[in-house]
Design an enzyme around this catalytic site. Structure first.
Site, PDB file in Angstrom:
ATOM      1  CE  LYS A 112      23.302 -10.283  39.902  1.00 16.60           C
ATOM      2  NZ  LYS A 112      22.943 -10.965  38.655  1.00 16.60           N
ATOM      3  CE  LYS A 194      29.492 -13.652  44.025  1.00 18.53           C
ATOM      4  NZ  LYS A 194      28.424 -14.197  43.286  1.00 18.53           N
ATOM      5  CE  LYS A 197      30.642 -11.686  35.538  1.00 21.82           C
ATOM      6  NZ  LYS A 197      30.625 -12.687  34.503  1.00 21.82           N
TER       7      LYS A 197
HETATM    8  P1  AMP Z   1      28.695 -15.678  36.062  1.00 18.01           P
HETATM    9  O1  AMP Z   1      29.906 -15.122  35.435  1.00 18.01           O
HETATM   10  O2  AMP Z   1      28.150 -14.875  37.191  1.00 18.01           O
HETATM   11  O3  AMP Z   1      27.670 -16.027  35.050  1.00 18.01           O
HETATM   12  O4  AMP Z   1      29.146 -17.047  36.739  1.00 18.01           O
HETATM   13  C1  AMP Z   1      29.554 -18.171  35.997  1.00 18.01           C
HETATM   14  C2  AMP Z   1      29.853 -19.318  36.916  1.00 18.01           C
HETATM   15  O5  AMP Z   1      30.955 -19.004  37.784  1.00 18.01           O
HETATM   16  C3  AMP Z   1      28.704 -19.703  37.860  1.00 18.01           C
HETATM   17  O6  AMP Z   1      28.591 -21.113  37.909  1.00 18.01           O
HETATM   18  C4  AMP Z   1      29.116 -19.151  39.191  1.00 18.01           C
HETATM   19  O7  AMP Z   1      28.583 -19.870  40.272  1.00 18.01           O
HETATM   20  C5  AMP Z   1      30.634 -19.300  39.131  1.00 18.01           C
HETATM   21  N1  AMP Z   1      31.332 -18.342  39.994  1.00 18.01           N
HETATM   22  C6  AMP Z   1      31.238 -16.984  39.959  1.00 18.01           C
HETATM   23  N2  AMP Z   1      32.031 -16.414  40.898  1.00 18.01           N
HETATM   24  C7  AMP Z   1      32.649 -17.435  41.547  1.00 18.01           C
HETATM   25  C8  AMP Z   1      33.600 -17.502  42.621  1.00 18.01           C
HETATM   26  N3  AMP Z   1      34.085 -16.413  43.203  1.00 18.01           N
HETATM   27  N4  AMP Z   1      34.021 -18.732  43.020  1.00 18.01           N
HETATM   28  C9  AMP Z   1      33.546 -19.842  42.429  1.00 18.01           C
HETATM   29  N5  AMP Z   1      32.653 -19.858  41.420  1.00 18.01           N
HETATM   30  C10 AMP Z   1      32.202 -18.673  40.977  1.00 18.01           C
END
Ligand code: AMP
Ligand code: TRP
Length: 326
Positions: A112, A194, A197
């Site tokens: 980041k 990966k 968003k």
């Molecule tokens: P966040 O929206 O970054 O707070 O992520 C929420 C959850 O989604 C966390 O447990 C992340 O590890 C999971 N996550 C985010 N991106 C991915 C992805 N591409 N594949 C699998 N899990 C994900």
């Protein structure tokens, strides 16, 4: 005693299939076995700049998504991080336990920071300590997350162990729960990255609230690998990713999935994938729209009360142990 799970997601954008398949789906599955806490981590969100009015909306939208995908507020505690002041308070204490050198090693921070370059906040650096506080406040046994959170979980464990060593047994040392399949859903437009968003190409990321046209378009444009065979094979990351998504959404076994696509082409795979995804998301999107503001407020109020009760007990102990309560 029933074991506890804690997890959270940031209200920073639109929830995508990676979030769902890597994390939320498992929260739903585990909530009946564990006492569960699902947090909307808005304090984490402000580690990068957010528009205040939008942050309120996104926080509420994310809570709606939690409920719509199947988090049951009758059995799980759903709450907003900033509603429970103990998260910020424990973070301060843990800031005095965690080491700069540990935080400097965090790959998510480094990524980041590299992208942002200027105006990197102290909060962004401290993000993993806040996450440790989230988890440790609830004496959590298990933390269901995607693969990208593995290192943060390790740090949480290290901080808990060090605190317990220096001040006496206070925190449960949590384990990560990272699914074998789905923990790292890849971008449809670049399977070496990966699904995210913040992806530069919005076509790489299928959102839970995408309409049928968008879903069809995104899968249609998904990159594929050379060759024609459709089977699970990690050396062919694009097709493997599409098959993992299909496998998780349909709940068909990997064998059934391979049998289904035997002798078929990539166009069919993409079409079928779009179809099952659209059908899968339809009722979720419907529920998101049905949840009223009043219902949401009641659920978040109740969540805050429940979370506060537990967080308070842990924080009181921490204050006693560290000489902060007189
Ligand atoms: P966040 O929206 O970054 O707070 O992520 C929420 C959850 O989604 C966390 O447990 C992340 O590890 C999971 N996550 C985010 N991106 C991915 C992805 N591409 N594949 C699998 N899990 C994900
Ligand atoms: N850092 C996590 C993410 O971006 C979100 C998060 C914050 C979290 N606090 C947590 C996840 C506590 C699990 C437990 O995905």
């Amino acid at each position: 005693m029933t074991k506890r799970i804690f997890s959270g997601a940031q209200p920073t954008g639109n929830v995508h299939l990676g979030n769902y398949l890597g994390a939320l789906r498992n929260w739903v599955a585990l909530q009946h076995e564990y006492e569960s806490f699902f947090c909307i981590v808005n304090l984490h969100a402000i580690t990068v700049a957010q528009d205040p009015a939008q942050l309120v909306e996104k926080t509420r939208d994310l809570a709606r998504i939690y409920l719509a995908v199947g988090i049951d507020p009758q059995v799980s505690t759903v709450f907003v991080q900033s509603d429970v002041k103990e998260h910020a308070e424990l973070t301060w204490v843990l800031n005095c336990i965690a080491r700069m050198s540990e935080l400097e090693r965090m790959t998510q921070y480094k990524d980041k920071a590299r992208k942002q370059q200027e105006n990197i906040t102290v909060g962004l650096f401290d993000y993993p300590v806040l996450m440790a506080a989230d988890i440790l406040l609830y004496q959590t046994d298990l933390v269901p997350v995607g693969d990208d959170q593995r290192q943060h979980l390790e740090l949480t464990r290290d901080v808990a162990i060090r605190f317990n060593r220096d001040y006496g047994e206070t925190f449960k040392v949590p384990d990560a729960y990272i699914p074998k399949i789905g923990a790292r859903i890849m971008s449809l437009s670049d399977p070496s990255k990966k699904m995210s968003k913040s992806d530069d190409d919005p076509n790489g990321c299928v959102l839970l609230m995408d309409d049928a046209d968008a879903i069809q378009k995104k899968f249609k444009r998904a990159v594929t690998d050379s060759g024609t065979e459709i089977r699970f094979d990690e050396s062919r990351p694009a097709i493997n990713n599409l098959l993992e998504i299909y496998h998780l959404i349909t709940r068909k076994s990997q064998q059934e999935v391979e049998d289904h696509f035997a002798g078929k082409g990539y166009a069919q795979l993409k079409g079928d994938l779009a179809e099952v995804t659209i059908e899968f998301l339809r009722p979720i999107q419907q529920r998101v729209r049905e949840i009223t503001d009043e219902q949401l407020d009641a659920i978040l109020d109740q969540g805050r009360e429940k979370a506060e009760q537990i967080a308070r007990v842990t924080l009181e102990q921490v204050f006693k142990r560290t000489g902060l309560s007189l």
